[in-house]
Design an enzyme around this catalytic site. Structure first.
Site, short mmCIF file in Angstrom:
data_model
loop_
_atom_site.label_atom_id
_atom_site.label_comp_id
_atom_site.label_asym_id
_atom_site.label_seq_id
_atom_site.Cartn_x
_atom_site.Cartn_y
_atom_site.Cartn_z
N ASN A 9 0.82 -1.10 0.06
CA ASN A 9 -0.19 -0.03 -0.04
C ASN A 9 0.94 1.23 0.00
O ASN A 9 1.40 1.69 0.85
CB ASN A 9 -0.92 0.08 1.33
N TRP A 10 1.12 1.80 -1.11
CA TRP A 10 1.94 3.01 -1.36
C TRP A 10 1.36 4.22 -0.82
O TRP A 10 2.15 5.36 -0.68
CB TRP A 10 2.34 3.20 -2.79
N LYS A 11 0.23 4.32 -0.38
CA LYS A 11 -0.51 5.42 -0.16
C LYS A 11 -0.19 6.55 -1.03
O LYS A 11 -0.12 6.31 -1.92
CB LYS A 11 -0.16 5.65 1.55
N HIS A 93 -10.15 1.10 4.53
CA HIS A 93 -8.75 1.30 5.25
C HIS A 93 -8.95 2.30 6.35
O HIS A 93 -9.72 3.39 6.04
CB HIS A 93 -7.70 1.67 4.24
N GLU A 95 -7.56 4.68 7.34
CA GLU A 95 -7.39 6.53 6.80
C GLU A 95 -8.30 6.82 6.13
O GLU A 95 -8.86 8.03 6.24
CB GLU A 95 -5.94 6.37 6.01
N GLU A 163 -6.25 -4.48 10.52
CA GLU A 163 -5.03 -3.43 10.88
C GLU A 163 -5.58 -2.49 11.95
O GLU A 163 -6.26 -1.78 12.07
CB GLU A 163 -5.19 -2.55 9.56
N GLY A 169 1.67 2.87 10.88
CA GLY A 169 2.41 3.95 10.63
C GLY A 169 3.15 4.50 11.88
O GLY A 169 3.87 5.45 11.93
N SER A 206 2.63 -1.52 10.55
CA SER A 206 4.18 -1.40 10.96
C SER A 206 4.79 -2.79 10.70
O SER A 206 5.58 -3.28 11.41
CB SER A 206 4.26 -1.12 12.39
P1 PGA Z 1 2.45 0.81 7.49
O1 PGA Z 1 0.77 0.97 6.99
O2 PGA Z 1 2.79 -0.65 7.40
O3 PGA Z 1 3.05 1.99 7.42
O4 PGA Z 1 1.86 0.86 9.13
C1 PGA Z 1 0.06 -0.37 6.61
C2 PGA Z 1 -1.46 0.40 6.18
O5 PGA Z 1 -1.68 1.32 6.51
O6 PGA Z 1 -1.74 -0.43 5.38
#
Ligand code: PGA
Length: 248
Positions: A9-11, A93, A95, A163, A169, A206
């Protein structure tokens, strides 16, 4: 048995040149056989990533809209994602839930739309730190599953990602035991509704080369959803090898 699924997941990271550079490095990495690899770049990069992906690796999107088309400025339909070569899409997700306010009703509509257009959704669930500390983790997860997938989900055609919001993050990773506890509850919830075992339950939050093998060993962990550590080709390649002999 469905192959372990490892998704990047490159966001909202990488531009055109950084994407080209990444795949140049990626193509010189070695990947193990038998693990399914999916890249989830920002939408404007999808077409480029499709042209650079090694054979057999897959493409997906981080977002989708629930309508097939229309006056929805800034949005991207599942039909368009499908025509661009996407096979996967992330839905729910944290976010999207917490920053963009996507609620259960919309997430459920997106889930249905993605299936209608031949995409395989990865439906994300996870509790906040407050919910965990209040002892509500399992109730929150069950409620998110019921609201998003429906009380009668399809028997196949999707995956789930757990998650924990407090682990995304932050560098704070759930222990394999914490992950297993929630993954087992998700599996029972799916089993009770006749969902096939080939539906994988990914862990995300993470994930790094140093913890990926232990997480993959945890009960009912069928893959990993990787954010930050997928942004470097070398570290993402290391995660693909997690738990496997490098000679495989
Ligand atoms: P992260 O993100 O590995 O940077 O914690 C995971 C995600 O949000 O899919």
């Amino acid at each position: 048995m469905a192959p372990v699924l490892i998704a990047a997941n490159w966001k909202m990271y990488k531009n055109l040149q950084q994407t080209r550079d990444y795949f140049e490095a990626w193509r010189s990495c070695r990947y193990p056989e038998g693990r399914e690899v999916v890249f989830l770049p920002a939408c404007p990069l999808i077409h480029l990533v499709q042209s650079l992906l090694p054979e057999g690796q897959k493409l997906g999107a981080q977002i989708c809209h629930e309508e097939d088309e229309g006056a929805f400025t800034g949005e991207v339909s599942c039909a368009l994602l499908n025509s661009l070569g996407c096979q996967y899409v992330l839905i729910g997700h944290s976010e999207r839930r917490h920053i963009f306010g996507e609620d259960d009703t919309r997430l459920s509509a997106k889930f249905k739309a993605s299936l209608r257009h031949g995409l395989r959704p990865i439906f994300c669930v996870g509790e906040t730190l407050d919910q965990r500390e209040a002892g509500d983790t399992l109730a929150v997860i069950r409620a998110q599953l019921a609201a998003g997938l429906g009380e009668q989900p399809p028997a196949s055609g999707f995956d789930v990602a757990y998650e924990p919001v407090w682990a995304i993050g932050t560098g704070k990773v759930a222990s394999p035991a914490d992950a297993a506890q929630v993954h087992k509850v998700i599996r029972s919830w799916l089993d009770e509704r006749g969902v096939e075992k080939g539906t994988r339950i990914l862990y995300g939050g993470s994930v790094k080369p140093g913890n990926a093998a232990d997480l993959l060993e945890a009960e009912e962990v069928g893959g990993l959803l990787v954010g930050g550590a997928s942004l470097s080709a070398e570290s993402f390649a290391d995660i693909l090898w997690a738990g496997l002999p490098k000679t495989a």
